[in-house]
Design an enzyme around this catalytic site. Structure first.
Site, short mmCIF file in Angstrom:
data_model
loop_
_atom_site.label_atom_id
_atom_site.label_comp_id
_atom_site.label_asym_id
_atom_site.label_seq_id
_atom_site.Cartn_x
_atom_site.Cartn_y
_atom_site.Cartn_z
N ASN A 235 0.70 -1.09 -0.21
CA ASN A 235 0.19 0.22 -0.42
C ASN A 235 0.61 0.84 0.07
OD1 ASN A 235 -2.31 0.89 0.58
ND2 ASN A 235 -2.82 0.95 2.28
N HIS B 64 -3.88 -10.82 8.41
CA HIS B 64 -4.21 -9.22 8.41
C HIS B 64 -4.74 -9.29 6.65
CE1 HIS B 64 -2.14 -5.32 7.08
NE2 HIS B 64 -2.99 -4.46 7.86
N ARG C 73 0.11 -10.84 12.92
CA ARG C 73 -1.10 -9.95 12.44
C ARG C 73 -0.51 -10.35 11.32
NH1 ARG C 73 -4.89 -8.45 11.08
NH2 ARG C 73 -4.95 -6.67 11.47
N GLU D 198 -4.13 -4.47 18.99
CA GLU D 198 -3.51 -4.61 18.66
C GLU D 198 -2.44 -3.07 17.82
OE1 GLU D 198 -4.86 -5.22 14.47
OE2 GLU D 198 -3.38 -4.36 13.48
N ASP D 199 -1.63 -3.53 17.72
CA ASP D 199 -0.16 -2.82 17.54
C ASP D 199 -0.02 -1.31 18.77
OD1 ASP D 199 0.54 -4.19 15.03
OD2 ASP D 199 0.04 -3.24 13.98
N TYR E 261 -6.79 7.70 12.32
CA TYR E 261 -6.55 6.03 11.74
C TYR E 261 -8.02 5.13 12.33
CZ TYR E 261 -6.47 1.32 11.08
OH TYR E 261 -6.47 -0.07 11.05
N ASP F 195 -7.54 -1.80 17.22
CA ASP F 195 -6.16 -1.31 16.85
C ASP F 195 -5.29 0.18 17.58
OD1 ASP F 195 -3.65 -1.36 15.04
OD2 ASP F 195 -4.68 -1.52 13.16
N HIS G 166 -15.19 -4.11 10.68
CA HIS G 166 -14.07 -2.81 10.94
C HIS G 166 -15.70 -1.98 10.90
CE1 HIS G 166 -10.07 -2.82 9.16
NE2 HIS G 166 -10.48 -4.00 9.95
N GLU H 296 -8.92 -11.22 10.04
CA GLU H 296 -9.18 -9.66 9.72
C GLU H 296 -10.06 -9.69 8.31
OE1 GLU H 296 -6.40 -7.11 8.81
OE2 GLU H 296 -8.13 -4.79 9.34
N HIS I 141 -1.98 1.15 16.51
CA HIS I 141 -1.80 1.47 14.96
C HIS I 141 -0.61 2.10 15.51
CE1 HIS I 141 -2.53 2.09 10.60
NE2 HIS I 141 -2.61 1.49 10.88
N ASP J 165 -6.62 -3.47 1.32
CA ASP J 165 -5.85 -3.55 0.64
C ASP J 165 -4.90 -4.50 0.38
OD1 ASP J 165 -4.63 -1.84 3.47
OD2 ASP J 165 -2.62 -2.76 3.02
N ARG K 214 -14.25 -5.12 15.12
CA ARG K 214 -12.92 -3.78 15.47
C ARG K 214 -13.93 -3.25 15.66
NH1 ARG K 214 -8.22 -1.81 12.37
NH2 ARG K 214 -9.38 -0.86 11.82
N TRP L 177 1.65 7.37 12.59
CA TRP L 177 0.15 7.40 11.99
C TRP L 177 -0.49 5.56 12.31
CZ3 TRP L 177 -2.11 4.16 8.45
CH2 TRP L 177 -3.21 4.57 7.57
N GLU M 60 1.16 -6.51 11.01
CA GLU M 60 1.20 -6.40 10.18
C GLU M 60 2.04 -5.26 9.15
OE1 GLU M 60 -2.59 -3.96 10.78
OE2 GLU M 60 -1.18 -2.50 10.07
C1 GCO Z 1 -5.75 -3.08 10.08
C2 GCO Z 1 -4.45 -2.03 9.61
C3 GCO Z 1 -5.06 -1.26 7.87
C4 GCO Z 1 -3.19 -1.04 7.53
C5 GCO Z 1 -3.45 -0.64 6.07
C6 GCO Z 1 -2.05 0.32 5.42
O1 GCO Z 1 -5.10 -3.72 10.70
O2 GCO Z 1 -6.07 -3.51 9.41
O3 GCO Z 1 -3.97 -1.53 10.62
O4 GCO Z 1 -6.05 -0.89 8.72
O5 GCO Z 1 -3.92 0.22 8.41
O6 GCO Z 1 -3.02 -2.06 6.30
O7 GCO Z 1 -1.60 -0.53 4.66
MG MG Z 2 -3.83 -3.12 12.09
#
Ligand code: GCO
Ligand code: MG
Length: 410
Positions: A37, A320, A291, A244-245, A159, A218, A122, A347, A220, A324, A147, A410, A270
């Protein structure tokens, strides 16, 4: 069976996708996803300029040998571009092998370990009320795990939350972070405001939907370890499926501090590309879910190795699957999900109609569960005429700045 032709197809129906199509001398074709992406053309160059010439004339059945050859002979290992390019080749070869065997790919990976693949959708909203509506809309679509992403008072678009108001008609693909623009869009961020607000969101969601519904969130990569530890602790009463993350993924040790302070399950990976990114966090049992996508981790062959390693530590998969990841990458994930024992959740962000016309798919989504279907191979075919109607368009992921102008994760 020799590889006779290798074509890299770039198409942008709802967003950009990079697909490798291999054709063998027996006429069998295979597809692999190499979409990265916001950096798509770098994978196109890696494939066209450096990999395609090496594939012609190779034995299509030698998947592991081809993987090791591409990984080791490049000398420069790992990284998202290299691993996405290798993934595209790996998945296309698995597609070919399964078609040659006359079986759906999951059969070659050991056969089905379950009847369906639990998927999460989502839900998001700029306000809590909008989020509650979005959760209801996802439940109406059949999702049984959700989510939850929410706007934060005082912040503009962030985000995971669509700028446009969510309604049932657009819920299918309302959130697409990459913008078709010449420069990345700037978003704003304030971690303290987020940490204050998010527990109130989960309180409202549990109040309306009860204790059963699996809920995910998430972070992020935007928190420090101590901020993530605090969030994990404060979310414990709402029984998350995972957080997540929560911290930037490069620092595996950061998760030790988070882990010591909270029993909220943790998912990460991811943006990881190889088993080495997971070495410490799997061996020290610092996470609960892996992930990675098939597309960014060297394909089915390498992700399978990561998941087998994780299984020894009771760590499960959470592959993941945002928009994208192309339908080819999604199908590869679903065959793996069905076959492995340590499956956790998948997901699933459904693609838009144009994308579904370009990629003809056999996978199904019924009552919250995905299934890859029974067609030989991956079960996805690319309509080249449809694909050629949508040329590449420059698109970037957004980025964050704090109030004082500092660039933030981000
Ligand atoms: C998720 C991810 C995506 C990413 C994206 C970036 O958990 O699905 O965080 O939303 O932001 O794949 O390209
Ligand atoms: Mg994510």
């Amino acid at each position: 069976m020799l590889i006779e032709k290798a074509e890299v197809i770039v198409t942008s129906p709802d967003r950009n996708f990079v697909t490798l199509k291999l054709t063998t001398d027996s006429g069998i074709t295979g597809l692999g996803d190499g979409t990265l992406n916001g950096r798509e053309l770098s994978v196109v160059s890696y494939l066209n300029d450096h990999v395609v010439p090496l594939l012609i004339g190779r034995d299509a059945h030698r998947i592991e040998d081809t993987w090791q050859f591409l990984y080791r002979s490049a000398y420069w290992r790992r990284g998202p571009v290299t691993m996405a390019a290798i993934a595209a080749v790996d998945v296309a070869l698995w597609d070919i092998k399964a078609k040659a065997a006359g079986m759906p790919l999951y059969q070659l990976l050991g056969g089905a370990s379950r009847t369906g693949i639990l998927a999460y959708g989502h839900a998001s909203g700029a306000s809590t009320d909008e989020l509650l509506d979005s959760i209801r809309a996802h439940q109406e679509q059949g999702f049984q795990a959700i989510r939850v992403q929410s706007g934060v008072p005082g912040l503009r678009a962030i985000y995971g939350v669509s700028a446009a108001k969510t309604d049932a008609a657009v819920v299918e693909h309302h959130y697409e972070p990459a913008q078709r623009a010449a420069r990345p869009v700037e978003e704003d961020w304030d971690t303290r405001a987020y940490l204050r607000h998010l527990p109130t969101v989960f309180e409202a969601v549990r109040h309306h939907f009860g204790p059963e519904l699996p809920l995910l969130h998430d972070g992020h990569h935007r928190m420090t370890p101590v901020q993530a530890a605090r969030l994990g602790k404060e979310l414990e009463p709402y029984d998350l499926f995972w957080l997540e993350d929560c911290t930037p993924a490069e620092n595996q040790e950061a998760l030790r501090l988070v882990r010591q302070h909270t029993t909220t399950p943790l998912a990460i990976g991811e943006v990881f590309n190889s088993v080495w990114d997971y070495r410490q966090i799997i061996a020290e049992q610092l996470i609960d879910y892996v992930r990675s996508s098939v597309t960014h981790t060297g394909g089915i062959s390498h992700l399978r190795k990561i998941l087998d390693f994780a299984a020894q530590y009771q760590i499960k998969s959470g592959i993941h699957g945002p928009t994208d990841i192309s339908p080819v990458g999604m199908a590869a994930a679903l065959h793996l999900d069905l076959a492995i024992h340590n499956f956790g959740i998948q997901e699933y962000m459904p693609h838009g109609e144009r994308t579904n016309r370009v990629f003809e798919q056999s996978f199904t989504f019924t009552d919250g569960y995905l299934h890859p279907g029974e067609r030989p191979g991956l079960g996805v075919e690319l309509d080249v005429d449809q694909a050629s109607r949508y040329p590449y368009q420059t698109a970037y992921l957004p980025f964050n700045r704090l109030k004082d102008g500092t660039v933030h994760d981000w």
